[in-house]
Design an enzyme around this catalytic site. Structure first.
Site, PDB file in Angstrom:
ATOM      1  N   GLY A   9       0.818  -1.206   0.000  1.00 32.22           N
ATOM      2  CA  GLY A   9       0.000   0.000   0.000  1.00 32.22           C
ATOM      3  C   GLY A   9       0.854   1.259   0.000  1.00 32.22           C
ATOM      4  O   GLY A   9       2.088   1.205   0.047  1.00 32.22           O
ATOM      5  N   ALA A  10       0.192   2.396  -0.037  1.00 34.92           N
ATOM      6  CA  ALA A  10       0.882   3.677   0.028  1.00 34.92           C
ATOM      7  C   ALA A  10       1.635   3.780   1.349  1.00 34.92           C
ATOM      8  O   ALA A  10       1.106   3.417   2.399  1.00 34.92           O
ATOM      9  CB  ALA A  10      -0.123   4.821  -0.113  1.00 34.92           C
ATOM     10  N   ARG A  11       2.869   4.222   1.284  1.00 35.78           N
ATOM     11  CA  ARG A  11       3.723   4.408   2.460  1.00 35.78           C
ATOM     12  C   ARG A  11       3.924   3.116   3.253  1.00 35.78           C
ATOM     13  O   ARG A  11       4.121   3.123   4.461  1.00 35.78           O
ATOM     14  CB  ARG A  11       3.166   5.487   3.385  1.00 35.78           C
ATOM     15  CG  ARG A  11       3.200   6.865   2.796  1.00 35.78           C
ATOM     16  CD  ARG A  11       4.624   7.405   2.846  1.00 35.78           C
ATOM     17  NE  ARG A  11       4.825   8.533   1.956  1.00 35.78           N
ATOM     18  CZ  ARG A  11       5.392   8.453   0.753  1.00 35.78           C
ATOM     19  NH1 ARG A  11       5.796   7.319   0.277  1.00 35.78           N
ATOM     20  NH2 ARG A  11       5.575   9.520   0.030  1.00 35.78           N
ATOM     21  N   GLY A  13       6.452   1.023   2.701  1.00 35.40           N
ATOM     22  CA  GLY A  13       7.872   0.690   2.767  1.00 35.40           C
ATOM     23  C   GLY A  13       8.345  -0.129   1.581  1.00 35.40           C
ATOM     24  O   GLY A  13       9.488  -0.579   1.549  1.00 35.40           O
ATOM     25  N   LYS A  14       7.497  -0.307   0.581  1.00 38.13           N
ATOM     26  CA  LYS A  14       7.841  -1.150  -0.557  1.00 38.13           C
ATOM     27  C   LYS A  14       8.996  -0.584  -1.379  1.00 38.13           C
ATOM     28  O   LYS A  14       9.879  -1.333  -1.792  1.00 38.13           O
ATOM     29  CB  LYS A  14       6.619  -1.420  -1.443  1.00 38.13           C
ATOM     30  CG  LYS A  14       6.026  -0.192  -2.092  1.00 38.13           C
ATOM     31  CD  LYS A  14       4.659  -0.486  -2.682  1.00 38.13           C
ATOM     32  CE  LYS A  14       4.033   0.785  -3.225  1.00 38.13           C
ATOM     33  NZ  LYS A  14       3.780   1.813  -2.207  1.00 38.13           N
ATOM     34  N   SER A  15       9.009   0.709  -1.613  1.00 41.85           N
ATOM     35  CA  SER A  15      10.094   1.310  -2.395  1.00 41.85           C
ATOM     36  C   SER A  15      11.431   1.210  -1.659  1.00 41.85           C
ATOM     37  O   SER A  15      12.450   0.881  -2.254  1.00 41.85           O
ATOM     38  CB  SER A  15       9.788   2.780  -2.712  1.00 41.85           C
ATOM     39  OG  SER A  15       8.674   2.865  -3.569  1.00 41.85           O
ATOM     40  N   HIS A  51      12.770  11.587  -3.036  1.00 45.30           N
ATOM     41  CA  HIS A  51      13.210  10.249  -3.452  1.00 45.30           C
ATOM     42  C   HIS A  51      14.638  10.286  -3.999  1.00 45.30           C
ATOM     43  O   HIS A  51      15.453   9.418  -3.691  1.00 45.30           O
ATOM     44  CB  HIS A  51      12.269   9.665  -4.509  1.00 45.30           C
ATOM     45  CG  HIS A  51      10.993   9.124  -3.949  1.00 45.30           C
ATOM     46  ND1 HIS A  51      10.945   8.021  -3.131  1.00 45.30           N
ATOM     47  CD2 HIS A  51       9.706   9.528  -4.104  1.00 45.30           C
ATOM     48  CE1 HIS A  51       9.690   7.771  -2.801  1.00 45.30           C
ATOM     49  NE2 HIS A  51       8.917   8.678  -3.366  1.00 45.30           N
ATOM     50  N   ARG A  55      17.993   8.381  -2.373  1.00 41.86           N
ATOM     51  CA  ARG A  55      18.845   7.448  -3.126  1.00 41.86           C
ATOM     52  C   ARG A  55      20.298   7.885  -3.135  1.00 41.86           C
ATOM     53  O   ARG A  55      21.188   7.046  -3.142  1.00 41.86           O
ATOM     54  CB  ARG A  55      18.358   7.333  -4.577  1.00 41.86           C
ATOM     55  CG  ARG A  55      17.106   6.544  -4.750  1.00 41.86           C
ATOM     56  CD  ARG A  55      16.876   6.194  -6.199  1.00 41.86           C
ATOM     57  NE  ARG A  55      16.763   7.318  -7.103  1.00 41.86           N
ATOM     58  CZ  ARG A  55      15.636   7.964  -7.372  1.00 41.86           C
ATOM     59  NH1 ARG A  55      14.517   7.616  -6.786  1.00 41.86           N
ATOM     60  NH2 ARG A  55      15.630   8.956  -8.227  1.00 41.86           N
TER      61      ARG A  55
END
Length: 169
Positions: A9-11, A13-15, A51, A55
């Site tokens: 879902g949004a926020r 932690g997937k990214s 973002h 990185r």
């Protein structure tokens, strides 16, 4: 080829999960971030800048708001890449009135043929309420179909919630 689909879902932690996995895989080299978002307003521009700052300069950024299959196909065998995110890409296709089915097929083919190590990040939108509008329902349906096809093609699939990854495949 090693492809990993990362849903959440949004926020959720997937990214960050995909980014850290790619950083571990690349070691001291440079990983590639294939981004699909576009800065159409100040808030989105701030998100993109945040973002990029997260990185750092060790990442190569490739912008592919629509031409995602081509960007994946262009990855060399020794590349380590993260695609972030598929739901923004799907939105871009739909808002530009492009053929979603053809683009999804091209992406699945590109991922299947890609010699690189790639993480594909996407929002799982099928867990909530049925969207009120026809466009919202179509988006949810297209995302669900895309996720199913990519999950079949991927070597691994993770679902991330509250920053915790659950390996599904």
């Amino acid at each position: 080829m090693t492809a990993t689909l990362v849903l959440g879902g949004a926020r959720s932690g997937k990214s960050m999960f995909a980014q850290k996995a790619a950083e571990m895989a690349v070691g001291t080299g440079r990983a590639t971030m294939i981004v699909t978002g576009q800065a159409f307003d100040d808030e989105m521009a701030q998100r993109i800048a945040r973002h990029q700052a997260d990185r750092g300069e060790s990442w190569i950024t490739v912008e592919a708001p629509v031409d995602l299959p081509q960007a994946v196909s262009a990855l060399p065998a020794d590349a380590v890449a993260v695609v972030d995110c598929l739901t923004l890409w799907l939105s871009n296709l739909m808002l530009n009135d492009l053929d979603v089915e053809a683009a999804a097929s091209a992406l699945v083919e590109a991922v299947s043929a890609c010699p690189a190590r790639v993480w594909l990040v996407s929002n799982e939108v099928g867990l909530g309420l049925v969207p009120e509008t026809p466009l919202g329902r179509r988006f949810r349906d297209e995302a669900g179909r895309l996720h199913q096809r990519l999950a079949q093609a991927a070597d691994e699939v993770f679902f991330v919630a509250a920053g915790l990854p659950l390996r599904m495949k």
